[in-house]
Design a protein around this motif. Structure first.
Motif, PDB file in Angstrom:
ATOM      1  N   SER A 180      44.529  37.562  45.107  1.00  0.00           N
ATOM      2  CA  SER A 180      44.797  38.214  45.025  1.00  0.00           C
ATOM      3  C   SER A 180      46.444  36.865  44.322  1.00  0.00           C
ATOM      4  O   SER A 180      47.901  37.390  43.051  1.00  0.00           O
ATOM      5  N   TYR A 198      36.720  37.257  42.077  1.00  0.00           N
ATOM      6  CA  TYR A 198      36.782  38.549  41.729  1.00  0.00           C
ATOM      7  C   TYR A 198      37.733  39.211  42.297  1.00  0.00           C
ATOM      8  O   TYR A 198      38.062  40.018  41.196  1.00  0.00           O
ATOM      9  N   MET A 199      38.626  39.209  43.304  1.00  0.00           N
ATOM     10  CA  MET A 199      39.588  39.254  43.280  1.00  0.00           C
ATOM     11  C   MET A 199      40.582  39.165  41.912  1.00  0.00           C
ATOM     12  O   MET A 199      41.620  39.824  41.082  1.00  0.00           O
ATOM     13  N   ALA A 250      39.501  42.979  39.925  1.00  0.00           N
ATOM     14  CA  ALA A 250      40.463  43.416  40.643  1.00  0.00           C
ATOM     15  C   ALA A 250      42.122  43.493  40.010  1.00  0.00           C
ATOM     16  O   ALA A 250      42.913  44.585  39.464  1.00  0.00           O
ATOM     17  N   TRP A 251      42.069  42.452  39.307  1.00  0.00           N
ATOM     18  CA  TRP A 251      43.095  42.164  38.671  1.00  0.00           C
ATOM     19  C   TRP A 251      43.365  41.919  37.466  1.00  0.00           C
ATOM     20  O   TRP A 251      44.450  41.432  36.761  1.00  0.00           O
TER      21      TRP A 251
END
Length: 434
Positions: free
Chosen positions: A30, A201-202, A206-207
């Motif tokens: 993140s 994968y974040m 996700a982002w």
């Protein structure tokens, strides 16, 4: 210990590494997404407002002030300085020093200042240091012993590198290979692998971060002549890495001596030099990350001496105290030199750019396995035989030079070197054993 107890201990340990690796991956992934998106935004602002380059010396004063006043901490009579950048993270892996928890936020702010005002830098350095910072926070919370502390820091490194480049397999190996030239300790494999993949994968899923794509248009057929040419080119690219590392650390040593390690004065002076160089060149192609020309080098001709300009701009930027990463600048140098060598070697342009990009990085980072895997992930497995040769030759011919003086030399690359196993690159250079 009976078999049942061994099995239970193994399951508990595996579960611990899976959970901790996931936590590190989520946070670092993140944070890396924030880094990449912010850098893209600031880079666009600078390109739209060319006059911002004139403020680089003032940005250097601010950056130096931050590091001098908030980047140092004395623990157990040992000074831990965030201005040591990736070297402090490597020392953390070796147990010599502690990675500061504040190091991640500080290097992010410093990288943003550098990118906004036109310093020549990359991004993976900030991601790695944030990874180390997050890992140290986890270590402090769980009060791990020294062995587990080192494993957790390696996981933070892997998560930062893997998520910064969209290369999770490379990130896992890089986390274990970065601290020791010529050696990989597999005790950190599971947490490094988990942290790197989760971080990747974040960042992407996700982002929604999209990484740059580099495409090799044509890979030449295997032949004795082509292999011999690739070996020769790899030697040339390794010399490029050596030149950059020598100049970058030489500038750092000289400016630290002249200004008595006053980071404000060093960065201010470096900012002035970059401004002058920019005005002399008449272009801002070599400020910032230079991703546009990097991508262009795979498609069409770039200025003949672009690699030298980037080498000088980056060495001055990072050698005088600005911060960021060195992988992308090395990618730029290697790819543009490969582009230039297209005039002399009858090989596809994109292929030359690709092997230059990987060879320059490998020679500087001293991470041949990670560099090889990076080539596989970035170029979808094309040219596997060539990249294996490129990484091996560049690693050997770069000698015991590198981006990070704290990196340990597990074993000399050749019997010609009079080096003690486990000696750092910095000590080997001081004793003239390389």
């Amino acid at each position: 210990m009976d078999a049942k107890l061994k099995y239970k201990t193994f399951i508990l340990l595996l579960g611990q590494w899976l959970i901790l690796g996931s936590i590190i991956g989520i946070v670092v992934g993140s944070a890396t997404a924030f880094l990449l998106n912010t850098n893209d935004f600031l880079g666009e602002v600078r390109e739209d407002s060319g006059w911002l380059i004139l403020l680089l010396p003032l940005g250097g004063i601010g950056l130096g002030y931050i590091y001098m006043n908030f980047g140092k901490q004395r623990i157990n009579n040992t000074l831990h300085d965030a201005a040591e950048l990736n070297n402090l993270v490597i020392d953390g892996v070796h147990g010599k020093k502690r990675v500061l928890r504040r190091m991640g936020p500080i290097v992010y702010l410093g990288t943003f200042i550098t990118v906004l005002f036109g310093g020549s830098t990359g991004r993976e350095g900030a991601a790695i240091q944030m990874g180390g910072s997050v890992a140290e926070t986890v270590n402090t919370f769980f009060k791990f012993n020294e062995l587990n502390r080192r494993i957790i820091i390696k996981s933070g490194i892997g998560a930062g590198f893997g998520s910064a480049f969209g290369a999770p397999i490379t990130g896992a190996i890089f986390g274990m290979e970065m601290a020791n030239s010529g050696k990989i300790k597999l005790d950190a494999l599971v947490p490094c692998l988990v942290a790197s993949f989760v971080g990747h994968y974040m960042t992407t899923a996700a982002w929604g971060v999209e990484h740059e794509e580099f495409i090799i248009q044509t890979v030449p057929e295997l032949s004795v002549i082509t292999i011999a040419t690739v070996v020769l080119l790899s030697v040339i690219f390794s010399l490029l890495s050596i030149t950059y590392c020598k100049l970058r650390h030489g500038i750092q040593n000289v400016t630290e001596k002249i200004f008595n390690k006053n980071h404000m004065k060093r960065a201010f002076t470096g900012g002035i030099i970059i401004v002058v160089l920019t005005l002399m060149v008449g272009s801002q192609d070599y400020n910032g990350r230079g991703l546009d020309m990097l991508e262009q080098s795979f498609q069409e001709d770039v200025p003949t001496f672009a690699f030298l300009a980037k080498l000088l701009f980056t060495a001055v930027t990072l050698g005088t105290g600005f911060v960021g990463g060195e992988a992308i600048p090395l990618f730029f140098m290697g790819a543009t030199l490969g582009n230039t060598l297209h005039m002399f070697f009858d090989l596809p342009l994109s292929f030359l750019a690709a092997i230059g990009m990987i060879a320059a990085f490998c020679g500087g980072a001293n991470t041949p396995i990670a560099a090889f895997l990076l080539a596989m992930e970035l170029f979808n497995g094309e040219g596997v035989e060539y990249f294996f040769i490129v990484c091996l030759v560049s690693y050997i011919f770069s000698g015991h030079n590198g981006l990070w003086p704290s990196q340990k030399i597990y074993k000399p690359k050749s019997t010609l070197y009079n080096i003690t196993n486990g000696e750092t690159i910095e000590n080997a250079q001081k004793t003239k054993n390389i």
